[in-house]
Design a protein around this motif. Structure first.
Motif, PDB file in Angstrom:
ATOM      1  N   UNK A   1       0.841  -1.161  -0.058  1.00  0.00           N
ATOM      2  CA  UNK A   1      -0.022   0.076   0.077  1.00  0.00           C
ATOM      3  C   UNK A   1       1.114   1.079  -0.007  1.00  0.00           C
ATOM      4  N   UNK A   2       0.532   2.216  -0.830  1.00  0.00           N
ATOM      5  CA  UNK A   2       1.311   3.465  -0.908  1.00  0.00           C
ATOM      6  C   UNK A   2       0.925   4.267   0.246  1.00  0.00           C
ATOM      7  N   UNK A   3       2.122   4.715   0.890  1.00  0.00           N
ATOM      8  CA  UNK A   3       2.021   5.973   1.986  1.00  0.00           C
ATOM      9  C   UNK A   3       1.221   7.026   1.245  1.00  0.00           C
ATOM     10  N   UNK A   4       0.521   7.871   2.221  1.00  0.00           N
ATOM     11  CA  UNK A   4      -0.337   9.236   2.042  1.00  0.00           C
ATOM     12  C   UNK A   4       0.983  10.107   1.323  1.00  0.00           C
ATOM     13  N   UNK A   5       2.019  10.287   1.819  1.00  0.00           N
ATOM     14  CA  UNK A   5       3.135  11.124   1.447  1.00  0.00           C
ATOM     15  C   UNK A   5       4.350  10.280   1.254  1.00  0.00           C
ATOM     16  N   UNK A   6       4.635   9.791   0.006  1.00  0.00           N
ATOM     17  CA  UNK A   6       5.887   8.873  -0.200  1.00  0.00           C
ATOM     18  C   UNK A   6       7.211   9.988  -0.231  1.00  0.00           C
ATOM     19  N   UNK A   7       7.186  11.244  -0.264  1.00  0.00           N
ATOM     20  CA  UNK A   7       8.229  11.847  -0.248  1.00  0.00           C
ATOM     21  C   UNK A   7       8.986  12.099   0.966  1.00  0.00           C
ATOM     22  N   UNK A   8       8.382  11.816   1.920  1.00  0.00           N
ATOM     23  CA  UNK A   8       8.944  11.904   3.471  1.00  0.00           C
ATOM     24  C   UNK A   8      10.161  10.742   3.536  1.00  0.00           C
ATOM     25  N   UNK A   9      11.280  11.146   3.558  1.00  0.00           N
ATOM     26  CA  UNK A   9      12.433  10.319   3.318  1.00  0.00           C
ATOM     27  C   UNK A   9      13.191   9.980   4.842  1.00  0.00           C
ATOM     28  N   UNK A 186      13.957  28.539  10.536  1.00  0.00           N
ATOM     29  CA  UNK A 186      12.978  28.654   9.775  1.00  0.00           C
ATOM     30  C   UNK A 186      13.013  27.445   8.890  1.00  0.00           C
ATOM     31  N   UNK A 187      13.003  26.306   9.075  1.00  0.00           N
ATOM     32  CA  UNK A 187      13.308  25.054   8.525  1.00  0.00           C
ATOM     33  C   UNK A 187      11.966  24.670   7.451  1.00  0.00           C
ATOM     34  N   UNK A 188      12.125  23.777   6.328  1.00  0.00           N
ATOM     35  CA  UNK A 188      11.401  23.513   5.489  1.00  0.00           C
ATOM     36  C   UNK A 188      10.660  22.237   6.102  1.00  0.00           C
ATOM     37  N   UNK A 189       9.617  22.398   6.650  1.00  0.00           N
ATOM     38  CA  UNK A 189       8.931  21.235   7.358  1.00  0.00           C
ATOM     39  C   UNK A 189       7.885  20.271   6.397  1.00  0.00           C
ATOM     40  N   UNK A 190       7.666  20.997   5.112  1.00  0.00           N
ATOM     41  CA  UNK A 190       6.716  20.423   4.161  1.00  0.00           C
ATOM     42  C   UNK A 190       7.088  18.844   4.228  1.00  0.00           C
ATOM     43  N   UNK A 191       7.954  18.199   4.114  1.00  0.00           N
ATOM     44  CA  UNK A 191       7.923  16.924   4.101  1.00  0.00           C
ATOM     45  C   UNK A 191       8.805  16.345   5.141  1.00  0.00           C
ATOM     46  N   UNK A 192       8.474  16.889   6.595  1.00  0.00           N
ATOM     47  CA  UNK A 192       9.162  16.357   7.800  1.00  0.00           C
ATOM     48  C   UNK A 192       8.348  14.931   7.937  1.00  0.00           C
ATOM     49  N   UNK A 193       9.191  14.030   8.817  1.00  0.00           N
ATOM     50  CA  UNK A 193       8.583  13.026   9.025  1.00  0.00           C
ATOM     51  C   UNK A 193       8.187  13.248  10.783  1.00  0.00           C
ATOM     52  N   UNK A 194       7.116  13.158  11.415  1.00  0.00           N
ATOM     53  CA  UNK A 194       6.753  13.128  12.654  1.00  0.00           C
ATOM     54  C   UNK A 194       7.007  11.651  13.317  1.00  0.00           C
ATOM     55  N   UNK A 195       7.641  11.540  14.334  1.00  0.00           N
ATOM     56  CA  UNK A 195       7.249  10.177  15.018  1.00  0.00           C
ATOM     57  C   UNK A 195       6.041  10.098  15.179  1.00  0.00           C
TER      58      UNK A 195
END
Length: 677
Positions: A1-9, A186-195
């Motif tokens: 199953x694909x994740x909702x957002x696959x660009x979170x690396x 001021x980080x870019x959190x657009x593709x941040x991974x949250x535990x």
């Protein structure tokens, strides 16, 4: 199953502290710096950054602090636990494109033709293009920032573009550390991974970590042998107990005692007129767990005792025993809270072949379990309203674990400063589960750990993670229920030895006194851990001024504990090798305060040996001479390097408690040997 957002690396795992995968909160003490670690990594060579998010559960907005890289994909961050109660924390991490670009640019600049060690014919580096890439990243950071930060970042982006257009022969790194730090804010959190888990942390007050308990039976405190002791008699003893250095005065149950099947002296199944019975047979026509045994005094007298204890720097701890005598009002009002036998009678407590007809256990599988739970919780809240904030809970392992998690949680919502001590001499998993469910402290197996190997193995378990993330041990060399064979057979030296161990191995310890200070050591019968003429079943008179009392030693120990922060926590405990199996040596430290303890575990004869100090643990260079002071005697010694000799006579003093003096004192006795013989 694909994740909702696959660009979170970025991957986040191995987060610590957490207890049972976050099922229970980890524990810390008010004022602690809480360090959170995790393994955080991504694919390829891109750099990773992250932050720790944390807040008291009463706050809506996250506080945050940047993560710092340790080694091999491990990261950490620390926050200050500045409020009691429940905290929440989690982690967030992302691919840091700006930091990746910055590191890449430095490599390009170092490889420019003409740089030191670089051939003039080396392949040119396309620095202007790299600067344009950096300018784009700065423009994006400016868009995320606001106000003056946004303007400064936009100006820096424009400056990089200007440098790129200049096409110089050589370039220096173009950004200041201040600008680099500003981008990080001021980080870019657009593709941040949250535990995926929000973990919980429970913050107790300091007394959960460091406390000194003294237990007595109020009914045995009367100076008149013909009179039942009262709260007023206990109040008269407060100056003496406080002067000994205790900060918690613990009273067994103070409630009305049932008359039905009342026990006589020495646990006799029949009693005579005037026998006081066991305080743990709770409840009579006068009331139950919210009432006071009338010979002790009134509620007003109790309130006065609580207030007086605080004036003497102590807190009153009450014993809460959730069991009932046959005379308890609940028996008539709520018979379904008890186990009903086939003949319609209520099941009394049994441990076949032993019978305890004076006690009815509660039934935690009662159809009215909700009503039972609420009634038990209300017992605590009743006494909390009378300014009692410490409870020693009798046999909590015989009550349902879900009840404790709910009950303690409910109480802590309003009163996070309440401390619960579990009297849980039970199996390890059950003992630990009670701590996870909310108990602030717990009794331990210390009483039954007597050899060097037993003590070392046990304390290396309970003073190190993961156990210390949820468990605060409280060490008791004796209780009204337990007179260990070591005390029965070891005489006065054994009482000295065991209290020294309890007071220095553990930041929390207690004694059942005055039985302990007076060396009460006669068992009810051979092989028994019960006392002969146990105070549980009869009123005793104690000669606190007896010449053989070890009260002066206990007073000195408690003074040493108060004066040395090293003895006020457990996490620094470290054992040192000794070439004698009867001598245990260990150290503790806090800041510049370092304590080294050597104890003779043999109460019968002198033991001597060479201590092999772990100099790295003590931060002492090899081949150094250093001073130590025995805090039990005031004597100073000069030791040298790793190997140092001790000889300990148990009849004189079975231990040394050394304070390490960081700067050698040339006036100290010139000896490498310490002995109390």
């Amino acid at each position: 199953m694909k994740p909702i957002e696959g660009r979170k690396r970025v991957i986040i795992e191995e987060v610590s502290p957490q207890v049972d995968c976050g099922r229970y909160p980890a524990k810390r003490i008010l004022g602690d710096l809480v360090t959170v670690t995790a393994a955080i990594f991504g694919d390829g060579h891109d750099h990773v950054s992250g932050r720790l998010l944390y807040r008291p559960s009463t706050e809506k907005d996250w506080r945050s602090t940047p993560l710092s890289a340790l080694t091999n994909d491990l990261w950490s961050a620390t926050f200050h636990a500045d409020a009691l109660g429940d905290w929440i924390y989690t982690l967030e991490a992302w691919v840091d494109h700006f930091d990746t670009w910055s590191a890449d640019l430095r490599k390009r600049l170092a490889a420019q033709p003409g740089q030191t060690g670089v051939s003039a014919s080396a392949e040119p580096q396309d620095i202007p293009l790299a600067l344009r890439s950096g300018a784009l990243l700065l423009e994006q950071a400016a868009a995320r920032a606001k106000g003056s930060d946004s303007k400064r970042l936009a100006d820096e982006a424009a400056r990089l573009l200007k440098l790129a257009k200049a096409k110089s022969d050589t370039y220096d790194y173009p950004l200041t550390e201040e600008i680099v730090a500003l981008v990080a804010q001021h980080p870019d959190l657009t593709l941040a991974t949250r535990y995926p888990e929000e973990l919980h942390l429970w913050v107790d007050r300091e007394r959960a970590r460091y406390s000194t308990w003294y237990e007595l039976f109020p009914r045995s405190t009367s100076p008149d042998p013909a009179r039942h002791g009262t709260f007023a008699d206990v109040q008269a003893l407060l100056p003496t107990i406080a002067a000994m250095g205790f900060d918690v005065l613990y009273l067994p149950p103070i409630h009305p005692i049932g008359k039905a099947f009342r026990k006589g002296p020495n646990n006799n199944v029949t009693s005579a007129e005037g026998d006081p019975g066991s305080p743990w047979a709770i409840g009579a026509k006068e009331g139950g767990h919210k009432a006071i045994h009338s010979p002790l005094g009134t509620l007003r007298d109790f309130d006065a005792l609580v207030a007086a204890a605080r004036e003497h720097g102590m807190e009153l701890a009450l014993d809460i025993a959730f069991q009932c005598s046959p005379d308890h009002p609940w028996v008539a009002e709520h018979p379904d809270w008890f186990n009903i036998r086939p003949d319609g009678s209520i099941q009394y407590a049994e441990n076949p072949p032993k019978k305890y007809q004076d006690i009815y256990p509660l039934n935690f599988e009662s159809p009215d379990w909700r009503g039972l739970w609420e009634a038990l919780r209300d017992v605590f809240t009743y006494w909390i309203c009378r300014d009692v904030k410490i409870f020693r809970v009798d046999n909590p392992h015989t009550k349902a674990l879900p009840f404790w998690e709910w009950c303690i949680g409910e109480i802590h919502k309003k009163d996070p400063d309440v401390i619960f001590l579990a009297e849980a001499f039970t199996r390890p998993h059950l003992m630990y589960s009670l701590a996870k469910a909310g108990f602030s402290q717990s009794y331990t197996y210390f009483t039954w750990r007597n050899t060097k190997d037993e003590l070392r193995e046990y304390f290396e378990e309970i003073t190190k993670p993961p156990v210390t993330d949820f468990f605060h041990p409280n060490l008791w060399p004796n209780t009204p229920d337990i007179l260990h064979a070591a005390l029965q057979n070891g005489g006065r030296p054994a009482f000295m030895q065991r209290v020294i161990l309890a007071a220095t191995l553990g930041a929390n310890y207690g004694i059942y006194g005055p039985a302990y200070e007076l060396g009460e050591n006669v068992p009810a019968k051979p092989g028994s851990e019960e006392y002969l003429n146990s105070e549980k079943y009869e009123i005793r008179q104690w000669d606190r001024s007896a010449s053989h009392s070890i009260a002066p030693l206990i007073t000195l120990l408690n003074q040493i504990r108060r004066n040395n922060p090293a003895l006020q926590s457990d996490g620094s405990l470290h054992f040192h090798n000794v070439d004698n199996s009867s001598i245990l040596c260990y150290s503790k430290w806090s800041g510049q305060n370092q304590i080294l303890v050597a104890v003779n575990l043999d109460p019968t004869q002198e033991q001597a040996g060479w201590i092999d100090l772990d100099l790295k643990e003590l931060a002492i260079p090899h081949n150094e001479t250093f001073d130590i002071e025995d805090l039990l005697t005031g004597t100073r010694y000069q030791w040298h390097d790793r190997s140092n000799y001790v000889a300990l006579r148990p009849d004189v003093m079975p231990a040394h408690i050394f304070r390490l003096l960081r700067k050698p004192n040339i006036e100290a006795p010139q000896t490498t040997q310490s002995t109390n013989s």
